[in-house]
Scaffold this motif. Structure first.
Motif, mmCIF file in Angstrom:
data_model
loop_
_atom_site.group_PDB
_atom_site.id
_atom_site.type_symbol
_atom_site.label_atom_id
_atom_site.label_comp_id
_atom_site.label_asym_id
_atom_site.label_seq_id
_atom_site.Cartn_x
_atom_site.Cartn_y
_atom_site.Cartn_z
ATOM 1 N N ALA A 2 0.831 -1.196 0.000
ATOM 2 C CA ALA A 2 0.000 0.000 0.000
ATOM 3 C C ALA A 2 0.869 1.251 0.000
ATOM 4 O O ALA A 2 0.529 2.256 -0.628
ATOM 5 C CB ALA A 2 -0.935 -0.005 1.204
ATOM 6 N N CYS A 3 1.996 1.197 0.706
ATOM 7 C CA CYS A 3 2.897 2.352 0.703
ATOM 8 C C CYS A 3 3.456 2.582 -0.692
ATOM 9 O O CYS A 3 3.669 3.715 -1.117
ATOM 10 C CB CYS A 3 4.026 2.149 1.700
ATOM 11 S SG CYS A 3 3.477 2.222 3.420
ATOM 12 N N MET A 4 3.691 1.495 -1.428
ATOM 13 C CA MET A 4 4.153 1.633 -2.793
ATOM 14 C C MET A 4 3.094 2.339 -3.638
ATOM 15 O O MET A 4 3.400 3.195 -4.474
ATOM 16 C CB MET A 4 4.464 0.269 -3.409
ATOM 17 C CG MET A 4 5.030 0.345 -4.816
ATOM 18 S SD MET A 4 5.484 -1.265 -5.481
ATOM 19 C CE MET A 4 3.889 -1.970 -5.831
ATOM 20 N N GLU A 25 -5.218 -3.830 -3.285
ATOM 21 C CA GLU A 25 -4.692 -5.199 -3.232
ATOM 22 C C GLU A 25 -3.987 -5.447 -1.906
ATOM 23 O O GLU A 25 -4.093 -6.527 -1.314
ATOM 24 C CB GLU A 25 -3.733 -5.434 -4.402
ATOM 25 C CG GLU A 25 -3.088 -6.817 -4.443
ATOM 26 C CD GLU A 25 -4.087 -7.950 -4.676
ATOM 27 O OE1 GLU A 25 -3.688 -9.124 -4.554
ATOM 28 O OE2 GLU A 25 -5.273 -7.659 -4.968
ATOM 29 N N ALA A 26 -3.255 -4.442 -1.417
ATOM 30 C CA ALA A 26 -2.583 -4.587 -0.127
ATOM 31 C C ALA A 26 -3.591 -4.810 0.989
ATOM 32 O O ALA A 26 -3.389 -5.652 1.870
ATOM 33 C CB ALA A 26 -1.739 -3.348 0.169
ATOM 34 N N VAL A 27 -4.686 -4.073 0.963
ATOM 35 C CA VAL A 27 -5.721 -4.230 1.994
ATOM 36 C C VAL A 27 -6.415 -5.579 1.850
ATOM 37 O O VAL A 27 -6.766 -6.230 2.845
ATOM 38 C CB VAL A 27 -6.730 -3.070 1.911
ATOM 39 C CG1 VAL A 27 -7.975 -3.360 2.747
ATOM 40 C CG2 VAL A 27 -6.075 -1.778 2.379
ATOM 41 N N ARG A 28 -6.599 -6.040 0.623
ATOM 42 C CA ARG A 28 -7.220 -7.350 0.418
ATOM 43 C C ARG A 28 -6.349 -8.466 1.002
ATOM 44 O O ARG A 28 -6.854 -9.409 1.630
ATOM 45 C CB ARG A 28 -7.446 -7.606 -1.077
ATOM 46 C CG ARG A 28 -8.241 -8.876 -1.374
ATOM 47 C CD ARG A 28 -8.267 -9.180 -2.867
ATOM 48 N NE ARG A 28 -6.958 -9.589 -3.355
ATOM 49 C CZ ARG A 28 -6.474 -10.833 -3.212
ATOM 50 N NH1 ARG A 28 -7.169 -11.768 -2.580
ATOM 51 N NH2 ARG A 28 -5.291 -11.128 -3.715
ATOM 52 N N LEU A 29 -5.032 -8.330 0.818
ATOM 53 C CA LEU A 29 -4.118 -9.354 1.310
ATOM 54 C C LEU A 29 -3.922 -9.285 2.824
ATOM 55 O O LEU A 29 -3.660 -10.296 3.473
ATOM 56 C CB LEU A 29 -2.761 -9.208 0.610
ATOM 57 C CG LEU A 29 -2.742 -9.509 -0.894
ATOM 58 C CD1 LEU A 29 -1.396 -9.147 -1.499
ATOM 59 C CD2 LEU A 29 -3.069 -10.983 -1.148
ATOM 60 N N ALA A 30 -4.037 -8.085 3.374
ATOM 61 C CA ALA A 30 -3.821 -7.912 4.822
ATOM 62 C C ALA A 30 -4.847 -6.924 5.368
ATOM 63 O O ALA A 30 -4.511 -5.789 5.713
ATOM 64 C CB ALA A 30 -2.406 -7.427 5.101
ATOM 65 N N PRO A 31 -6.113 -7.344 5.446
ATOM 66 C CA PRO A 31 -7.174 -6.403 5.805
ATOM 67 C C PRO A 31 -7.071 -5.843 7.213
ATOM 68 O O PRO A 31 -7.637 -4.797 7.501
ATOM 69 C CB PRO A 31 -8.452 -7.232 5.622
ATOM 70 C CG PRO A 31 -8.003 -8.652 5.736
ATOM 71 C CD PRO A 31 -6.637 -8.690 5.155
ATOM 72 N N ARG A 32 -6.331 -6.527 8.099
ATOM 73 C CA ARG A 32 -6.215 -6.059 9.478
ATOM 74 C C ARG A 32 -4.884 -5.337 9.738
ATOM 75 O O ARG A 32 -4.535 -5.063 10.883
ATOM 76 C CB ARG A 32 -6.382 -7.226 10.452
ATOM 77 C CG ARG A 32 -7.737 -7.937 10.322
ATOM 78 C CD ARG A 32 -7.872 -9.063 11.321
ATOM 79 N NE ARG A 32 -7.933 -8.545 12.688
ATOM 80 C CZ ARG A 32 -9.053 -8.113 13.275
ATOM 81 N NH1 ARG A 32 -10.199 -8.120 12.616
ATOM 82 N NH2 ARG A 32 -9.028 -7.665 14.514
ATOM 83 N N ASN A 33 -4.174 -5.047 8.666
ATOM 84 C CA ASN A 33 -2.902 -4.335 8.796
ATOM 85 C C ASN A 33 -3.173 -2.829 8.816
ATOM 86 O O ASN A 33 -3.617 -2.260 7.813
ATOM 87 C CB ASN A 33 -1.991 -4.685 7.612
ATOM 88 C CG ASN A 33 -0.611 -4.070 7.744
ATOM 89 O OD1 ASN A 33 -0.482 -2.904 8.088
ATOM 90 N ND2 ASN A 33 0.419 -4.844 7.439
ATOM 91 N N PRO A 34 -2.919 -2.168 9.932
ATOM 92 C CA PRO A 34 -3.252 -0.736 10.011
ATOM 93 C C PRO A 34 -2.445 0.125 9.044
ATOM 94 O O PRO A 34 -2.940 1.148 8.557
ATOM 95 C CB PRO A 34 -2.949 -0.379 11.467
ATOM 96 C CG PRO A 34 -1.975 -1.421 11.934
ATOM 97 C CD PRO A 34 -2.342 -2.668 11.202
ATOM 98 N N THR A 35 -1.198 -0.288 8.758
ATOM 99 C CA THR A 35 -0.381 0.491 7.829
ATOM 100 C C THR A 35 -0.969 0.452 6.427
ATOM 101 O O THR A 35 -1.008 1.467 5.723
ATOM 102 C CB THR A 35 1.064 -0.033 7.811
ATOM 103 O OG1 THR A 35 1.609 0.039 9.131
ATOM 104 C CG2 THR A 35 1.928 0.783 6.863
#
Length: 335
Positions: A2-4, A25-35
């Motif tokens: 997501a930062c990318m 896509e980043a959120v889909r792969l890691a939906p509970r990742n706050p970053t």
């Protein structure tokens, strides 16, 4: 990842769609990742999708991000949605979690000014100039208050006394140009906008606090109209209209983009379209009725009763927000 996506967006605005895809896509792969949630929020804000951005901002908080950056993003988004009263509360959270709390004084001042709490905003801007003299936002806020109050000379004097100290701050030069445009001092405004445009041909029109949602091309078009170059003005306006409509395809609720389109339509003589899109901009979150009253791009519609009614209704709405805002009442009690 997501930062990318966020980096893609900041590096090349035309890659905004790709940045959004990477962030999602980043959120889909890691939906509970706050970053990941916070980064997607930032991408969507830059993209003009504020309501969706707000959802991901809240998700980043829910999943453990208590950083001042997370709080600040939510605050910025609330303000873009026309709720500076709510933005104040989140900026205060950010300020409490920041090692340099004065960093948020000017942002709080912007929100207070949006709500018409000018005395409270002035005190906050003065704090910003005292504790962060290296940044222009404090004195810019003071100049903005003068401009919104109709004191063009006061705003101009502040700009001229401060600009030499901030030669590398484009926002300062942009506001100086805005002062001259709103003052109908078209010769000086033309010189300033020509200089700005040479460094950033597609610039301006973002961040209503200091740019008034006035992009450089439509400003130049208004100046061309004043000097009798109707053909040159029309060419610029059609170009801005096309660009703005393209943005609205992907971000249909971007209040600043809708406002810019309304201004362009007014200059093109499309009064009905201009008033319709002005109402739509207000529904999306545009609340700066004082700038609209000063904006010469609306001169062709300013005498129409509907235009006057729109702004009167908006002024009443902003006044209600201010009266109902605990943040404004608290700021007033401290002065």
């Amino acid at each position: 990842m997501a930062c990318m996506g966020r980096d893609l967006l900041s590096a090349k605005p035309e890659l905004a769609r790709r940045a959004s895809e990477v962030g999602r896509e980043a959120v889909r792969l890691a939906p509970r990742n706050p970053t990941a949630q916070r980064a997607l929020c930032a991408v969507l804000v830059s993209y003009g999708s504020y309501r969706e951005a707000l959802e991901h901002g809240f998700q980043s908080i829910e999943f453990g991000d208590r950083s001042e950056r997370a709080f600040g993003q939510i605050a910025y988004t609330w303000r873009a949605l026309g709720r500076p009263d709510r933005a104040i509360l989140w900026y205060k959270k950010a300020k409490l979690s920041q090692h340099q709390p004065a960093d948020y004084d000017a942002l709080l001042g912007d929100c207070l000014a949006d709500l018409g709490a000018d005395q409270e905003a002035e005190q906050t801007y003065k704090s910003a100039t005292t504790f962060r003299p290296d940044q222009p936002e404090g004195w810019l806020g003071l100049a903005r208050l003068r401009l919104l109050a109709g004191d063009v000379n006061g705003a101009r004097d502040i700009c001229r006394s401060q600009l030499l100290h901030y030669p590398d701050a484009p926002i300062a030069k942009q506001f100086a140009a805005l002062v001259e445009l709103f003052a109908r001092n078209y010769g000086e405004a033309e010189q300033l906008y020509t200089e700005l445009e040479s460094n950033d041909p597609l610039g301006g029109g973002r961040d209503g606090a200091y740019g008034g949602a006035v992009d450089f091309r439509s400003a130049k078009a208004r100046i061309k109209i004043e000097f009798g170059d109707e053909a040159g003005a029309r060419a610029l306006l059609l170009d801005v209209s096309s660009t703005t409509k393209q943005r609205l395809v992907s971000a249909p609720n971007d209040a600043e983009a809708l406002y810019r389109l309304s201004a362009v339509e007014a200059m093109l003589g499309k009064s009905a379209d201009s008033l319709k899109d002005l109402r739509t901009a207000i529904d999306a979150g545009w609340i700066d009725y004082r700038s609209t009253r000063l904006d010469p791009r609306f001169d062709t519609v300013s005498a129409i009763p509907e235009f006057q009614t729109i702004l009167s209704e908006l002024a009443a709405h902003v006044a209600r927000l201010g009266r109902q805002s605990p943040a404004v009442l608290t700021a007033a009690s401290h002065n």
